[in-house]
Every structure is written in structure tokens, then in C-alpha cells.
Design a protein around this motif. Structure first.
Motif, PDB file in Angstrom:
ATOM      1  N   ILE A  45      55.747  51.486  66.596  1.00 43.96           N
ATOM      2  CA  ILE A  45      56.793  50.581  67.063  1.00 43.96           C
ATOM      3  C   ILE A  45      57.035  50.912  68.525  1.00 43.96           C
ATOM      4  N   ILE A  46      56.808  49.944  69.384  1.00 41.80           N
ATOM      5  CA  ILE A  46      56.913  50.150  70.827  1.00 41.80           C
ATOM      6  C   ILE A  46      58.177  49.449  71.312  1.00 41.80           C
ATOM      7  N   PRO A  47      59.133  50.188  71.865  1.00 37.38           N
ATOM      8  CA  PRO A  47      60.401  49.583  72.289  1.00 37.38           C
ATOM      9  C   PRO A  47      60.245  48.710  73.528  1.00 37.38           C
ATOM     10  N   TRP A  48      61.321  48.054  73.876  1.00 39.45           N
ATOM     11  CA  TRP A  48      61.289  47.042  74.929  1.00 39.45           C
ATOM     12  C   TRP A  48      61.228  47.622  76.331  1.00 39.45           C
ATOM     13  N   ASN A  49      61.762  48.808  76.565  1.00 41.42           N
ATOM     14  CA  ASN A  49      61.835  49.328  77.933  1.00 41.42           C
ATOM     15  C   ASN A  49      60.528  50.030  78.301  1.00 41.42           C
ATOM     16  N   TYR A  50      60.013  49.719  79.453  1.00 40.33           N
ATOM     17  CA  TYR A  50      58.773  50.307  79.972  1.00 40.33           C
ATOM     18  C   TYR A  50      57.615  50.053  79.013  1.00 40.33           C
ATOM     19  N   LEU A  59      49.244  54.242  71.709  1.00 41.07           N
ATOM     20  CA  LEU A  59      47.941  53.760  71.272  1.00 41.07           C
ATOM     21  C   LEU A  59      46.798  54.707  71.628  1.00 41.07           C
ATOM     22  N   ALA A  60      46.830  55.304  72.814  1.00 43.52           N
ATOM     23  CA  ALA A  60      45.714  56.141  73.269  1.00 43.52           C
ATOM     24  C   ALA A  60      45.441  57.325  72.347  1.00 43.52           C
ATOM     25  N   PRO A  61      46.435  58.129  71.953  1.00 41.09           N
ATOM     26  CA  PRO A  61      46.107  59.246  71.060  1.00 41.09           C
ATOM     27  C   PRO A  61      45.677  58.784  69.669  1.00 41.09           C
ATOM     28  N   GLY A  62      46.249  57.691  69.194  1.00 41.96           N
ATOM     29  CA  GLY A  62      45.839  57.188  67.886  1.00 41.96           C
ATOM     30  C   GLY A  62      44.406  56.709  67.874  1.00 41.96           C
ATOM     31  N   LEU A  63      44.016  55.975  68.906  1.00 42.24           N
ATOM     32  CA  LEU A  63      42.631  55.502  69.002  1.00 42.24           C
ATOM     33  C   LEU A  63      41.666  56.651  69.242  1.00 42.24           C
ATOM     34  N   ALA A  64      42.074  57.633  70.045  1.00 38.88           N
ATOM     35  CA  ALA A  64      41.204  58.773  70.321  1.00 38.88           C
ATOM     36  C   ALA A  64      40.955  59.598  69.061  1.00 38.88           C
ATOM     37  N   ALA A  65      41.910  59.607  68.148  1.00 41.65           N
ATOM     38  CA  ALA A  65      41.746  60.344  66.899  1.00 41.65           C
ATOM     39  C   ALA A  65      40.926  59.566  65.873  1.00 41.65           C
ATOM     40  N   GLY A  66      40.559  58.344  66.206  1.00 43.16           N
ATOM     41  CA  GLY A  66      39.726  57.551  65.308  1.00 43.16           C
ATOM     42  C   GLY A  66      40.503  56.692  64.335  1.00 43.16           C
ATOM     43  N   ASN A  67      41.760  56.462  64.619  1.00 43.05           N
ATOM     44  CA  ASN A  67      42.589  55.656  63.732  1.00 43.05           C
ATOM     45  C   ASN A  67      42.554  54.189  64.140  1.00 43.05           C
ATOM     46  N   CYS A  68      42.889  53.331  63.205  1.00 38.83           N
ATOM     47  CA  CYS A  68      43.116  51.920  63.498  1.00 38.83           C
ATOM     48  C   CYS A  68      44.588  51.772  63.828  1.00 38.83           C
ATOM     49  N   CYS A  69      44.917  51.278  64.997  1.00 37.56           N
ATOM     50  CA  CYS A  69      46.311  51.196  65.444  1.00 37.56           C
ATOM     51  C   CYS A  69      46.811  49.763  65.389  1.00 37.56           C
ATOM     52  N   ILE A  70      47.981  49.600  64.803  1.00 35.66           N
ATOM     53  CA  ILE A  70      48.627  48.295  64.722  1.00 35.66           C
ATOM     54  C   ILE A  70      49.952  48.404  65.460  1.00 35.66           C
ATOM     55  N   PRO A  71      50.014  47.915  66.708  1.00 28.79           N
ATOM     56  CA  PRO A  71      51.277  48.029  67.453  1.00 28.79           C
ATOM     57  C   PRO A  71      52.260  46.931  67.064  1.00 28.79           C
ATOM     58  N   GLU A  72      53.499  47.309  66.949  1.00 27.21           N
ATOM     59  CA  GLU A  72      54.586  46.360  66.721  1.00 27.21           C
ATOM     60  C   GLU A  72      55.398  46.316  68.003  1.00 27.21           C
ATOM     61  N   MET A  73      55.283  45.219  68.739  1.00 24.29           N
ATOM     62  CA  MET A  73      55.951  45.107  70.028  1.00 24.29           C
ATOM     63  C   MET A  73      57.345  44.527  69.834  1.00 24.29           C
ATOM     64  N   ARG A  74      58.351  45.333  70.132  1.00 25.71           N
ATOM     65  CA  ARG A  74      59.738  44.888  70.074  1.00 25.71           C
ATOM     66  C   ARG A  74      60.203  44.658  71.502  1.00 25.71           C
TER      67      ARG A  74
END
Length: 84
Positions: A45-50, A59-74
Motif C-alpha cells: 500500500i503506497i500512500p499519497w505523499n511522495y 517495489l524495488a526490494p520486493g522485485l529484487a527478492a523475486g516476488n510478484c508485487c501488486i501495488p495499491e496506489m492510494r
């Protein structure tokens, strides 16, 4: 923009570095090592500020670890649409 790209570069560089803890065992020919593996699907869950840099931080550490990342943009109505 450059900070977000640099964040991905840092985690991409960490992929090639072997990390883990080693433990001594009775047989000197055997090495016991703790290896961290991907867990599968991660939701962030990615907050609104910045938004762009915060998305990169999640996202970067999750992808680097080999995971599938699903971001929820708030995103707020007044926040910049840079992460989209």
C-alpha cells in the motif's frame, strides 16, 4: 525521478551479492547457510505523499527478492500523479 531509479539500481546490485548467515557444523566439509527465498506475491500500500519514491522503496526490494508485487496506489486528489 533520479532517486527512484537509483533505488532500483541499488536493489538490483544486491541481487548478485550472496547474503546469509553461516553456522558451524561438526563436519568441516559441510557448510550450513541460511538463504532467504522469495515468498511469492506481495501487496504494497503506497500512500499519497511522495508517491514515486515511496513506490520505488516498496517495489524495488520486493522485485529484487523475486516476488510478484501488486501495488495499491492510494492517491489524494491534490497529490501529483507521478507514480502512475
Amino acid at each position: 525521478m533520479a532517486d527512484a531509479a537509483n533505488c532500483f539500481r541499488v536493489y538490483a546490485g544486491l541481487i548478485t551479492k550472496p547474503l546469509g548467515q553461516t553456522y558451524e557444523v561438526a563436519d568441516p566439509a559441510i557448510q550450513a547457510m541460511v538463504v532467504r527465498e522469495s515468498i511469492g506475491v506481495c501487496a504494497q500500500i503506497i500512500p499519497w505523499n511522495y508517491p514515486l519514491l515511496m513506490a520505488a522503496w516498496k517495489l524495488a526490494p520486493g522485485l529484487a527478492a523475486g516476488n510478484c508485487c501488486i501495488p495499491e496506489m492510494r492517491r489524494g486528489q491534490r497529490s501529483p500523479p507521478s507514480a502512475l
